[in-house]
Design a protein around this motif. Sequence first.
Motif, mmCIF file in Angstrom:
data_model
loop_
_atom_site.group_PDB
_atom_site.id
_atom_site.type_symbol
_atom_site.label_atom_id
_atom_site.label_comp_id
_atom_site.label_asym_id
_atom_site.label_seq_id
_atom_site.Cartn_x
_atom_site.Cartn_y
_atom_site.Cartn_z
ATOM 1 N N LEU A 104 2.246 53.234 1.167
ATOM 2 C CA LEU A 104 3.442 52.397 1.067
ATOM 3 C C LEU A 104 4.413 52.955 0.037
ATOM 4 O O LEU A 104 5.630 52.948 0.231
ATOM 5 N N LEU A 105 3.874 53.439 -1.057
ATOM 6 C CA LEU A 105 4.710 54.033 -2.099
ATOM 7 C C LEU A 105 5.444 55.266 -1.565
ATOM 8 O O LEU A 105 6.656 55.431 -1.764
ATOM 9 N N MET A 106 4.712 56.134 -0.863
ATOM 10 C CA MET A 106 5.302 57.359 -0.348
ATOM 11 C C MET A 106 6.274 57.086 0.800
ATOM 12 O O MET A 106 7.282 57.780 0.948
ATOM 13 N N PHE A 107 5.974 56.074 1.608
ATOM 14 C CA PHE A 107 6.888 55.696 2.684
ATOM 15 C C PHE A 107 8.238 55.302 2.087
ATOM 16 O O PHE A 107 9.293 55.773 2.533
ATOM 17 N N GLY A 108 8.217 54.427 1.093
ATOM 18 C CA GLY A 108 9.463 54.017 0.463
ATOM 19 C C GLY A 108 10.165 55.161 -0.229
ATOM 20 O O GLY A 108 11.396 55.279 -0.169
ATOM 21 N N GLY A 109 9.393 56.046 -0.876
ATOM 22 C CA GLY A 109 10.004 57.187 -1.542
ATOM 23 C C GLY A 109 10.659 58.156 -0.579
ATOM 24 O O GLY A 109 11.750 58.668 -0.836
ATOM 25 N N GLY A 110 9.996 58.432 0.562
ATOM 26 C CA GLY A 110 10.582 59.322 1.555
ATOM 27 C C GLY A 110 11.853 58.756 2.148
ATOM 28 O O GLY A 110 12.846 59.477 2.324
ATOM 29 N N VAL A 113 -3.885 63.628 0.002
ATOM 30 C CA VAL A 113 -2.747 64.519 0.225
ATOM 31 C C VAL A 113 -2.200 64.337 1.636
ATOM 32 O O VAL A 113 -0.980 64.263 1.852
ATOM 33 N N THR A 114 -3.091 64.263 2.623
ATOM 34 C CA THR A 114 -2.657 64.091 4.015
ATOM 35 C C THR A 114 -1.900 62.780 4.200
ATOM 36 O O THR A 114 -0.838 62.743 4.852
ATOM 37 N N ALA A 142 2.948 59.726 5.179
ATOM 38 C CA ALA A 142 3.727 58.529 4.875
ATOM 39 C C ALA A 142 5.143 58.887 4.448
ATOM 40 O O ALA A 142 6.108 58.205 4.829
ATOM 41 N N SER A 143 5.285 59.941 3.653
ATOM 42 C CA SER A 143 6.621 60.366 3.233
ATOM 43 C C SER A 143 7.459 60.793 4.439
ATOM 44 O O SER A 143 8.648 60.457 4.536
ATOM 45 N N THR A 144 6.831 61.523 5.361
ATOM 46 C CA THR A 144 7.546 61.952 6.568
ATOM 47 C C THR A 144 7.924 60.760 7.434
ATOM 48 O O THR A 144 9.040 60.693 7.974
ATOM 49 N N GLN A 203 5.441 65.072 -5.046
ATOM 50 C CA GLN A 203 4.314 64.156 -4.944
ATOM 51 C C GLN A 203 3.207 64.496 -5.928
ATOM 52 O O GLN A 203 2.187 63.814 -5.960
ATOM 53 N N VAL A 204 3.384 65.513 -6.752
ATOM 54 C CA VAL A 204 2.332 65.978 -7.640
ATOM 55 C C VAL A 204 2.572 65.447 -9.044
ATOM 56 O O VAL A 204 3.639 65.654 -9.621
#
Length: 432
Positions: A16-22, A135-136, A141-143, A396-397
Amino acid sequence: MASVIKIYALFLGSALLMFGGGLQGLLLSVRGAEENFSLLSLGLIGTGWSVGFVAGSIAVPMIVRKVGHIRAFSVMAAIGTVTILLNLLWINDVGWIVLRALSGFCFAGAAMIVESWLNEVADNRSRGTIFSIYVTINMAASTLGQIAMSVTGTAGYLPFVLGAISFICAVLPTALTSSPQPRPLASAKLDLRLLYRTSPVAAIAAFSCGMANGSFGTLAPVYGYEQGLDAGGIAFLFAVAAILGAIAQIPFGRLSDRIDRRWVLIGLAGAASVIGLLLVLINPTAGWLMYVFFAAYGFVANPLYAVAVAHANDFAKDGEFARVAGGMLLILGVGLAIGPAVSSMLMGTFGPVALFMVTALFHALLAGFAYLRMRMRNAPDAADRAPFQPMGTDKQVTPETIVLDPRADSDSGPSNEPSSQAERSDVQERAI
Protein backbone atom coordinates in the motif's frame (compact mmCIF):
# COMPACT_ATOMS: atom_id res chain seq x y z
CA MET A 1 1.09 -19.45 11.83
CA ALA A 2 1.08 -16.12 13.68
CA SER A 3 4.47 -15.25 12.20
CA VAL A 4 3.27 -16.07 8.69
CA ILE A 5 0.17 -13.90 9.12
CA LYS A 6 2.30 -11.10 10.46
CA ILE A 7 4.71 -11.28 7.51
CA TYR A 8 1.91 -11.12 4.95
CA ALA A 9 0.28 -8.25 6.82
CA LEU A 10 3.57 -6.37 6.63
CA PHE A 11 3.85 -7.18 2.93
CA LEU A 12 0.38 -5.70 2.50
CA GLY A 13 1.35 -2.56 4.39
CA SER A 14 4.46 -2.17 2.27
CA ALA A 15 2.47 -2.74 -0.93
CA LEU A 16 0.00 0.00 0.00
CA LEU A 17 2.86 2.35 0.80
CA MET A 18 4.58 1.66 -2.52
CA PHE A 19 1.32 1.90 -4.47
CA GLY A 20 0.71 5.39 -3.11
CA GLY A 21 4.33 6.38 -3.66
CA GLY A 22 4.35 5.22 -7.28
CA LEU A 23 1.11 7.05 -8.01
CA GLN A 24 2.16 10.25 -6.24
CA GLY A 25 5.58 10.49 -7.87
CA LEU A 26 4.26 10.18 -11.42
CA LEU A 27 1.17 12.27 -10.72
CA LEU A 28 3.05 15.31 -9.45
CA SER A 29 5.41 15.42 -12.44
CA VAL A 30 2.59 15.26 -14.99
CA ARG A 31 0.13 17.48 -13.13
CA GLY A 32 2.91 20.01 -12.50
CA ALA A 33 3.59 20.16 -16.24
CA GLU A 34 -0.12 20.63 -16.92
CA GLU A 35 -0.17 23.48 -14.38
CA ASN A 36 2.67 25.14 -16.35
CA PHE A 37 5.25 24.88 -13.57
CA SER A 38 8.71 25.82 -14.81
CA LEU A 39 11.10 23.01 -15.69
CA LEU A 40 13.34 24.06 -12.83
CA SER A 41 10.43 23.79 -10.40
CA LEU A 42 9.57 20.34 -11.71
CA GLY A 43 13.18 19.28 -11.27
CA LEU A 44 13.31 20.67 -7.75
CA ILE A 45 10.19 18.69 -6.85
CA GLY A 46 12.27 15.57 -7.51
CA THR A 47 15.19 17.07 -5.61
CA GLY A 48 12.91 17.77 -2.66
CA TRP A 49 11.84 14.14 -2.50
CA SER A 50 15.44 12.88 -2.47
CA VAL A 51 16.58 15.37 0.17
CA GLY A 52 13.63 14.43 2.36
CA PHE A 53 14.24 10.71 1.84
CA VAL A 54 17.90 10.95 2.86
CA ALA A 55 17.01 13.14 5.84
CA GLY A 56 14.40 10.60 6.91
CA SER A 57 16.91 7.77 6.65
CA ILE A 58 19.13 9.63 9.10
CA ALA A 59 16.59 11.22 11.47
CA VAL A 60 13.70 8.76 11.75
CA PRO A 61 15.68 6.18 13.79
CA MET A 62 16.12 8.84 16.48
CA ILE A 63 12.38 9.56 16.43
CA VAL A 64 11.61 5.86 16.77
CA ARG A 65 13.93 5.53 19.76
CA LYS A 66 11.96 8.27 21.52
CA VAL A 67 8.35 7.33 20.78
CA GLY A 68 8.45 3.74 19.52
CA HIS A 69 7.78 2.09 16.18
CA ILE A 70 4.00 2.12 16.13
CA ARG A 71 3.62 5.76 17.08
CA ALA A 72 6.37 6.82 14.70
CA PHE A 73 4.82 4.87 11.83
CA SER A 74 1.40 6.36 12.52
CA VAL A 75 2.90 9.85 12.45
CA MET A 76 4.73 9.14 9.17
CA ALA A 77 1.62 7.73 7.50
CA ALA A 78 -0.58 10.57 8.75
CA ILE A 79 1.80 13.32 7.60
CA GLY A 80 2.29 11.53 4.27
CA THR A 81 -1.48 11.46 3.81
CA VAL A 82 -1.78 15.14 4.66
CA THR A 83 0.98 16.11 2.21
CA ILE A 84 -0.62 14.45 -0.81
CA LEU A 85 -3.96 16.07 0.06
CA LEU A 86 -2.21 19.44 0.40
CA ASN A 87 -0.77 18.85 -3.08
CA LEU A 88 -4.38 18.94 -4.24
CA LEU A 89 -5.48 21.92 -2.16
CA TRP A 90 -2.34 24.03 -2.63
CA ILE A 91 -1.31 23.88 -6.29
CA ASN A 92 1.85 25.96 -6.16
CA ASP A 93 5.33 25.11 -7.38
CA VAL A 94 7.21 26.24 -4.27
CA GLY A 95 4.60 24.59 -2.07
CA TRP A 96 4.94 21.31 -3.94
CA ILE A 97 8.73 21.35 -3.56
CA VAL A 98 8.40 21.72 0.22
CA LEU A 99 5.62 19.15 0.44
CA ARG A 100 7.55 16.69 -1.69
CA ALA A 101 10.52 16.93 0.68
CA LEU A 102 8.21 16.26 3.62
CA SER A 103 6.67 13.35 1.75
CA GLY A 104 10.11 11.85 1.07
CA PHE A 105 10.98 12.15 4.76
CA CYS A 106 7.79 10.36 5.83
CA PHE A 107 8.06 7.72 3.11
CA ALA A 108 11.61 6.80 4.17
CA GLY A 109 10.55 6.55 7.81
CA ALA A 110 7.45 4.45 7.12
CA ALA A 111 9.35 2.06 4.85
CA MET A 112 12.14 1.64 7.40
CA ILE A 113 9.68 0.79 10.17
CA VAL A 114 7.92 -1.86 8.05
CA GLU A 115 11.32 -3.32 7.15
CA SER A 116 12.39 -3.37 10.80
CA TRP A 117 9.39 -5.62 11.58
CA LEU A 118 10.36 -7.90 8.72
CA ASN A 119 13.90 -7.99 10.10
CA GLU A 120 12.46 -9.02 13.45
CA VAL A 121 10.60 -12.07 12.11
CA ALA A 122 13.30 -13.12 9.61
CA ASP A 123 16.02 -15.57 10.54
CA ASN A 124 19.00 -16.61 8.45
CA ARG A 125 17.07 -19.50 6.88
CA SER A 126 14.13 -17.36 5.74
CA ARG A 127 15.84 -14.01 5.17
CA GLY A 128 16.60 -14.58 1.50
CA THR A 129 13.04 -15.65 0.70
CA ILE A 130 11.50 -12.79 2.68
CA PHE A 131 13.81 -10.26 1.04
CA SER A 132 13.04 -11.53 -2.47
CA ILE A 133 9.27 -11.47 -1.88
CA TYR A 134 9.53 -8.01 -0.33
CA VAL A 135 11.47 -6.60 -3.29
CA THR A 136 9.07 -8.18 -5.79
CA ILE A 137 6.00 -6.83 -3.99
CA ASN A 138 7.49 -3.34 -3.76
CA MET A 139 8.33 -3.16 -7.46
CA ALA A 140 4.95 -4.56 -8.48
CA ALA A 141 2.99 -2.23 -6.18
CA SER A 142 4.93 0.84 -7.30
CA THR A 143 4.31 -0.05 -10.95
CA LEU A 144 0.60 -0.61 -10.28
CA GLY A 145 0.48 2.81 -8.63
CA GLN A 146 1.88 4.35 -11.79
CA ILE A 147 -0.56 2.42 -13.97
CA ALA A 148 -3.42 3.64 -11.77
CA MET A 149 -2.86 7.12 -13.15
CA SER A 150 -4.06 5.83 -16.53
CA VAL A 151 -7.42 5.14 -14.86
CA THR A 152 -7.71 8.16 -12.57
CA GLY A 153 -6.14 10.70 -14.91
CA THR A 154 -4.46 13.75 -13.42
CA ALA A 155 -7.34 16.22 -13.28
CA GLY A 156 -9.60 16.69 -10.27
CA TYR A 157 -9.27 15.15 -6.84
CA LEU A 158 -9.50 11.39 -7.53
CA PRO A 159 -5.78 10.50 -7.96
CA PHE A 160 -4.79 12.52 -4.88
CA VAL A 161 -7.50 10.97 -2.73
CA LEU A 162 -6.62 7.46 -3.94
CA GLY A 163 -3.00 8.06 -2.98
CA ALA A 164 -4.05 9.38 0.44
CA ILE A 165 -6.24 6.31 1.07
CA SER A 166 -3.33 4.05 0.17
CA PHE A 167 -0.97 5.83 2.56
CA ILE A 168 -3.35 5.84 5.52
CA CYS A 169 -4.34 2.19 5.01
CA ALA A 170 -0.66 1.21 5.14
CA VAL A 171 -0.68 1.99 8.87
CA LEU A 172 -3.14 -0.80 9.70
CA PRO A 173 -0.78 -3.83 9.78
CA THR A 174 1.60 -2.18 12.24
CA ALA A 175 -1.10 -0.44 14.27
CA LEU A 176 -2.94 -3.72 14.90
CA THR A 177 0.09 -5.86 15.72
CA SER A 178 0.27 -7.35 19.20
CA SER A 179 3.89 -8.49 18.96
CA PRO A 180 6.76 -6.74 20.75
CA GLN A 181 8.26 -3.76 18.97
CA PRO A 182 11.41 -4.45 16.93
CA ARG A 183 14.89 -3.44 17.94
CA PRO A 184 16.09 0.11 17.11
CA LEU A 185 16.30 1.12 13.46
CA ALA A 186 19.59 1.34 11.62
CA SER A 187 20.62 4.90 10.79
CA ALA A 188 22.37 5.74 7.54
CA LYS A 189 25.97 6.90 7.96
CA LEU A 190 28.46 7.84 5.29
CA ASP A 191 31.89 6.21 5.33
CA LEU A 192 33.36 7.47 2.07
CA ARG A 193 36.87 6.27 2.85
CA LEU A 194 35.72 2.70 3.45
CA LEU A 195 33.45 2.70 0.40
CA TYR A 196 36.07 4.06 -1.99
CA ARG A 197 38.78 1.80 -0.55
CA THR A 198 36.49 -1.19 -0.97
CA SER A 199 35.26 -0.36 -4.49
CA PRO A 200 35.82 2.90 -6.38
CA VAL A 201 33.57 1.54 -9.14
CA ALA A 202 30.69 1.11 -6.69
CA ALA A 203 31.05 4.69 -5.46
CA ILE A 204 31.00 6.10 -9.01
CA ALA A 205 28.15 3.77 -9.96
CA ALA A 206 26.04 4.97 -7.03
CA PHE A 207 26.49 8.63 -8.00
CA SER A 208 26.00 8.00 -11.72
CA CYS A 209 22.86 5.94 -11.14
CA GLY A 210 21.53 8.67 -8.86
CA MET A 211 22.13 11.39 -11.43
CA ALA A 212 20.65 9.39 -14.32
CA ASN A 213 17.75 7.71 -12.51
CA GLY A 214 16.83 10.77 -10.48
CA SER A 215 16.62 12.79 -13.68
CA PHE A 216 14.71 10.09 -15.53
CA GLY A 217 12.25 9.33 -12.74
CA THR A 218 11.34 12.97 -12.18
CA LEU A 219 11.53 14.50 -15.65
CA ALA A 220 10.82 11.69 -18.11
CA PRO A 221 7.07 12.14 -17.42
CA VAL A 222 7.53 15.80 -18.37
CA TYR A 223 9.35 14.72 -21.53
CA GLY A 224 6.47 12.38 -22.39
CA TYR A 225 3.95 15.15 -21.76
CA GLU A 226 5.86 17.58 -23.98
CA GLN A 227 6.03 14.92 -26.71
CA GLY A 228 2.24 14.64 -26.78
CA LEU A 229 1.40 11.70 -24.51
CA ASP A 230 -1.69 11.84 -22.30
CA ALA A 231 -1.77 10.66 -18.68
CA GLY A 232 -2.56 7.07 -19.66
CA GLY A 233 0.22 6.97 -22.21
CA ILE A 234 2.76 8.29 -19.70
CA ALA A 235 1.63 5.76 -17.08
CA PHE A 236 2.06 2.83 -19.45
CA LEU A 237 5.35 4.23 -20.73
CA PHE A 238 6.77 4.09 -17.21
CA ALA A 239 5.18 0.73 -16.50
CA VAL A 240 6.92 -0.82 -19.50
CA ALA A 241 10.29 0.57 -18.39
CA ALA A 242 9.77 -0.57 -14.79
CA ILE A 243 8.57 -4.08 -15.63
CA LEU A 244 11.38 -4.80 -18.08
CA GLY A 245 13.88 -3.28 -15.65
CA ALA A 246 12.69 -5.62 -12.90
CA ILE A 247 12.83 -8.65 -15.19
CA ALA A 248 16.32 -7.75 -16.40
CA GLN A 249 17.82 -7.97 -12.90
CA ILE A 250 17.69 -11.77 -12.93
CA PRO A 251 19.58 -12.60 -16.15
CA PHE A 252 22.11 -9.79 -15.79
CA GLY A 253 22.59 -10.58 -12.11
CA ARG A 254 23.21 -14.24 -12.84
CA LEU A 255 25.58 -13.28 -15.64
CA SER A 256 27.52 -11.09 -13.20
CA ASP A 257 27.92 -14.14 -10.93
CA ARG A 258 29.81 -15.89 -13.70
CA ILE A 259 32.03 -13.14 -15.12
CA ASP A 260 33.68 -9.98 -13.82
CA ARG A 261 30.73 -7.83 -12.73
CA ARG A 262 32.46 -4.78 -14.21
CA TRP A 263 31.92 -6.22 -17.69
CA VAL A 264 28.20 -6.32 -16.92
CA LEU A 265 28.31 -2.75 -15.65
CA ILE A 266 30.18 -1.66 -18.79
CA GLY A 267 27.70 -3.40 -21.06
CA LEU A 268 24.59 -2.11 -19.30
CA ALA A 269 25.86 1.44 -18.81
CA GLY A 270 27.21 1.59 -22.35
CA ALA A 271 23.89 0.41 -23.77
CA ALA A 272 21.99 2.94 -21.62
CA SER A 273 24.28 5.69 -22.87
CA VAL A 274 23.71 4.70 -26.50
CA ILE A 275 19.93 4.63 -25.97
CA GLY A 276 20.11 8.09 -24.43
CA LEU A 277 22.05 9.41 -27.42
CA LEU A 278 19.57 7.84 -29.84
CA LEU A 279 16.72 9.54 -27.99
CA VAL A 280 18.56 12.85 -28.32
CA LEU A 281 19.15 12.36 -32.04
CA ILE A 282 15.73 10.93 -32.97
CA ASN A 283 13.62 12.71 -30.33
CA PRO A 284 10.54 10.55 -31.06
CA THR A 285 7.05 11.91 -30.67
CA ALA A 286 4.20 9.96 -29.08
CA GLY A 287 4.03 6.53 -30.67
CA TRP A 288 5.39 3.01 -30.61
CA LEU A 289 9.01 4.09 -31.09
CA MET A 290 9.00 5.99 -27.79
CA TYR A 291 7.74 2.89 -26.00
CA VAL A 292 10.53 0.82 -27.57
CA PHE A 293 13.18 3.28 -26.42
CA PHE A 294 11.81 3.54 -22.88
CA ALA A 295 11.47 -0.23 -22.61
CA ALA A 296 15.06 -0.70 -23.76
CA TYR A 297 16.26 2.02 -21.41
CA GLY A 298 14.52 0.46 -18.40
CA PHE A 299 15.88 -2.98 -19.34
CA VAL A 300 19.52 -1.87 -19.26
CA ALA A 301 19.49 1.01 -16.74
CA ASN A 302 17.42 -0.40 -13.87
CA PRO A 303 19.71 -3.36 -12.99
CA LEU A 304 22.84 -1.17 -12.75
CA TYR A 305 22.60 -0.24 -9.08
CA ALA A 306 21.93 -3.80 -7.92
CA VAL A 307 24.93 -5.10 -9.89
CA ALA A 308 27.08 -2.30 -8.42
CA VAL A 309 26.05 -3.28 -4.87
CA ALA A 310 26.95 -6.90 -5.64
CA HIS A 311 30.33 -5.76 -7.00
CA ALA A 312 31.02 -3.80 -3.81
CA ASN A 313 30.07 -6.84 -1.74
CA ASP A 314 32.65 -8.91 -3.63
CA PHE A 315 35.42 -6.78 -2.12
CA ALA A 316 33.86 -5.99 1.27
CA LYS A 317 35.43 -7.71 4.27
CA ASP A 318 33.43 -9.60 6.86
CA GLY A 319 31.27 -7.15 8.79
CA GLU A 320 31.55 -4.38 6.19
CA PHE A 321 28.77 -5.10 3.68
CA ALA A 322 26.10 -3.00 5.37
CA ARG A 323 28.46 -0.06 5.94
CA VAL A 324 29.59 -0.15 2.31
CA ALA A 325 26.02 -0.50 1.00
CA GLY A 326 24.89 2.28 3.35
CA GLY A 327 27.57 4.57 1.96
CA MET A 328 26.43 3.75 -1.55
CA LEU A 329 22.87 4.56 -0.52
CA LEU A 330 23.77 8.06 0.63
CA ILE A 331 25.91 8.77 -2.45
CA LEU A 332 22.97 7.56 -4.54
CA GLY A 333 20.78 10.01 -2.62
CA VAL A 334 23.10 12.88 -3.48
CA GLY A 335 22.85 12.01 -7.16
CA LEU A 336 19.08 11.64 -6.93
CA ALA A 337 18.89 15.14 -5.44
CA ILE A 338 21.27 16.88 -7.85
CA GLY A 339 20.24 15.12 -11.05
CA PRO A 340 16.70 16.53 -11.48
CA ALA A 341 17.84 20.10 -10.77
CA VAL A 342 20.69 19.94 -13.28
CA SER A 343 18.59 18.21 -15.93
CA SER A 344 15.72 20.66 -15.58
CA MET A 345 18.06 23.60 -16.23
CA LEU A 346 19.48 21.91 -19.32
CA MET A 347 15.97 21.08 -20.54
CA GLY A 348 15.04 24.73 -20.17
CA THR A 349 17.98 25.68 -22.41
CA PHE A 350 18.08 22.87 -24.98
CA GLY A 351 14.55 21.50 -24.82
CA PRO A 352 13.03 18.41 -23.14
CA VAL A 353 15.34 16.04 -25.01
CA ALA A 354 18.28 17.39 -22.97
CA LEU A 355 17.15 14.99 -20.25
CA PHE A 356 18.76 12.17 -22.16
CA MET A 357 21.99 14.12 -22.61
CA VAL A 358 22.36 13.84 -18.85
CA THR A 359 21.53 10.13 -18.66
CA ALA A 360 23.87 9.38 -21.59
CA LEU A 361 26.71 11.36 -20.00
CA PHE A 362 26.61 9.69 -16.60
CA HIS A 363 26.10 6.20 -17.96
CA ALA A 364 29.10 6.77 -20.24
CA LEU A 365 31.09 7.98 -17.22
CA LEU A 366 30.28 4.78 -15.34
CA ALA A 367 31.17 2.54 -18.29
CA GLY A 368 34.46 4.33 -18.88
CA PHE A 369 35.49 4.32 -15.22
CA ALA A 370 34.64 0.64 -14.81
CA TYR A 371 36.80 -0.19 -17.83
CA LEU A 372 39.75 1.77 -16.42
CA ARG A 373 39.44 0.02 -13.06
CA MET A 374 39.49 -3.37 -14.76
CA ARG A 375 42.98 -2.55 -15.98
CA MET A 376 44.07 -1.72 -12.42
CA ARG A 377 42.45 -4.42 -10.29
CA ASN A 378 41.58 -8.05 -10.88
CA ALA A 379 38.16 -9.42 -10.06
CA PRO A 380 37.85 -11.91 -7.18
CA ASP A 381 37.36 -15.54 -8.06
CA ALA A 382 33.78 -16.52 -8.73
CA ALA A 383 33.92 -18.99 -5.83
CA ASP A 384 34.71 -16.16 -3.43
CA ARG A 385 31.76 -14.00 -4.46
CA ALA A 386 28.33 -13.94 -2.86
CA PRO A 387 25.48 -14.59 -5.32
CA PHE A 388 23.76 -11.59 -6.86
CA GLN A 389 20.67 -10.37 -5.01
CA PRO A 390 17.91 -8.44 -6.83
CA MET A 391 17.03 -5.10 -5.23
CA GLY A 392 14.20 -2.61 -5.44
CA THR A 393 14.48 0.61 -7.39
CA ASP A 394 16.76 3.37 -6.14
CA LYS A 395 13.84 5.14 -4.47
CA GLN A 396 12.83 2.02 -2.53
CA VAL A 397 16.10 1.26 -0.73
CA THR A 398 16.54 2.38 2.89
CA PRO A 399 19.13 1.50 5.56
CA GLU A 400 16.70 -1.10 6.92
CA THR A 401 16.46 -2.66 3.43
CA ILE A 402 20.20 -3.18 3.59
CA VAL A 403 19.96 -4.85 7.00
CA LEU A 404 17.20 -7.14 5.66
CA ASP A 405 19.37 -8.07 2.67
CA PRO A 406 20.62 -11.66 3.27
CA ARG A 407 24.15 -10.56 2.36
CA ALA A 408 24.19 -8.57 5.61
CA ASP A 409 24.24 -11.87 7.49
CA SER A 410 28.01 -11.94 7.00
CA ASP A 411 28.24 -8.88 9.24
CA SER A 412 27.53 -11.05 12.24
CA GLY A 413 30.89 -12.76 12.02
CA PRO A 414 32.33 -15.96 10.65
CA SER A 415 29.48 -18.18 11.80
CA ASN A 416 26.86 -16.16 9.93
CA GLU A 417 24.35 -17.36 12.53
CA PRO A 418 23.66 -14.85 15.33
CA SER A 419 22.40 -17.12 18.06
CA SER A 420 20.58 -14.58 20.21
CA GLN A 421 18.48 -11.46 20.01
CA ALA A 422 21.33 -9.49 21.60
CA GLU A 423 23.75 -10.60 18.90
CA ARG A 424 21.27 -9.74 16.14
CA SER A 425 20.74 -6.31 17.69
CA ASP A 426 24.50 -5.75 17.71
CA VAL A 427 24.63 -6.65 14.01
CA GLN A 428 22.05 -3.99 13.23
CA GLU A 429 23.63 -1.30 15.40
CA ARG A 430 26.95 -1.80 13.59
CA ALA A 431 25.33 -2.15 10.19
CA ILE A 432 25.26 1.31 8.71
